[in-house]
Design a protein around this motif. Structure first.
Motif, short mmCIF file in Angstrom:
data_model
loop_
_atom_site.label_atom_id
_atom_site.label_comp_id
_atom_site.label_asym_id
_atom_site.label_seq_id
_atom_site.Cartn_x
_atom_site.Cartn_y
_atom_site.Cartn_z
N TRP A 156 -14.33 8.40 -39.93
CA TRP A 156 -15.15 9.57 -39.63
C TRP A 156 -16.07 9.32 -38.45
N ARG A 157 -16.29 8.07 -38.11
CA ARG A 157 -17.13 7.74 -36.95
C ARG A 157 -16.28 7.43 -35.72
N ASN A 158 -15.03 7.88 -35.75
CA ASN A 158 -14.08 7.73 -34.63
C ASN A 158 -13.78 6.29 -34.26
N LYS A 159 -13.82 5.41 -35.21
CA LYS A 159 -13.42 4.02 -35.00
C LYS A 159 -11.99 3.86 -35.52
N GLN A 160 -11.27 2.89 -34.97
CA GLN A 160 -9.90 2.65 -35.40
C GLN A 160 -9.88 2.30 -36.89
N PHE A 161 -9.10 3.01 -37.67
CA PHE A 161 -9.04 2.82 -39.11
C PHE A 161 -7.68 2.26 -39.54
N LEU A 162 -6.61 2.70 -38.87
CA LEU A 162 -5.28 2.20 -39.18
C LEU A 162 -5.05 0.93 -38.37
#
Length: 176
Positions: A156-162
């Motif tokens: 949700w904070r636009n950081k890479q999650f995958l």
């Protein structure tokens, strides 16, 4: 100032002008004809020609008097719902309750804590859910159809999650 907003069911465009709401009626060679959205009122409005789906420059040519009070509460509710739906469209990964709460907080900050006509969450939940479900990708039928990208691969904070996706092994690794 006249402007166009999305209708209550999300399918048409309505004109808002001087505290009143109008539905599109017909179009002639040089003008667009609108009528009051209330069936009991016979007020009509004429505007210049414009594209209703664009961000138009609306100029009122002629207007008639209404036989009722202004529709401010209905218009404010419609504007609130339009803004909330736009936020859901912009980022469908966010929970709709969180989007709703942020818009309510923004209204309270702008209005200095006054309680404007804000619809309660239960009355707008299904409309916001329909917008979200239209933006959510279809459920994959096969492992090869799984493709996680865009906002679905970010937090949700636009950081890479995958971090990693391997369809051969059927693995998706998420981490922050």
């Amino acid at each position: 100032m006249a402007r166009i907003i999305t209708g209550a069911r999300g399918i048409g465009r309505v004109l808002v002008e001087d505290g009143f709401k109008y539905q599109f009626n017909r179009q002639s060679q040089s003008t667009m004809h609108w009528r009051c959205w209330r069936t009991t009122c016979g007020a009509k409005l004429k505007t210049n020609l414009f594209d209703r789906n664009d961000d138009p420059n609306v100029r009122v040519v002629e207007r008639e008097q209404h036989d009722h009070e202004e529709d401010d509460a209905v218009i404010q509710r419609g504007i609130f719902l339009n803004n909330a739906k736009g936020s859901v469209r912009d980022n469908p990964t966010r929970p709709i309750k969180r989007v709703y709460d942020q818009h309510v907080s923004a209204i309270h900050r702008e209005a200095g804590g006054s309680d404007q006509e804000i619809p309660d969450f239960q009355s707008v939940r299904s409309q916001m859910s329909r917008v979200k479900s239209a933006e959510v990708p279809d459920t994959p039928q096969d492992i090869d159809d799984v493709n996680i990208e865009g906002s679905w691969a970010q937090s949700w904070r636009n950081k890479q999650f995958l971090l990693h996706q391997d369809n051969d092994w059927g693995i998706a690794i998420f981490s922050t």
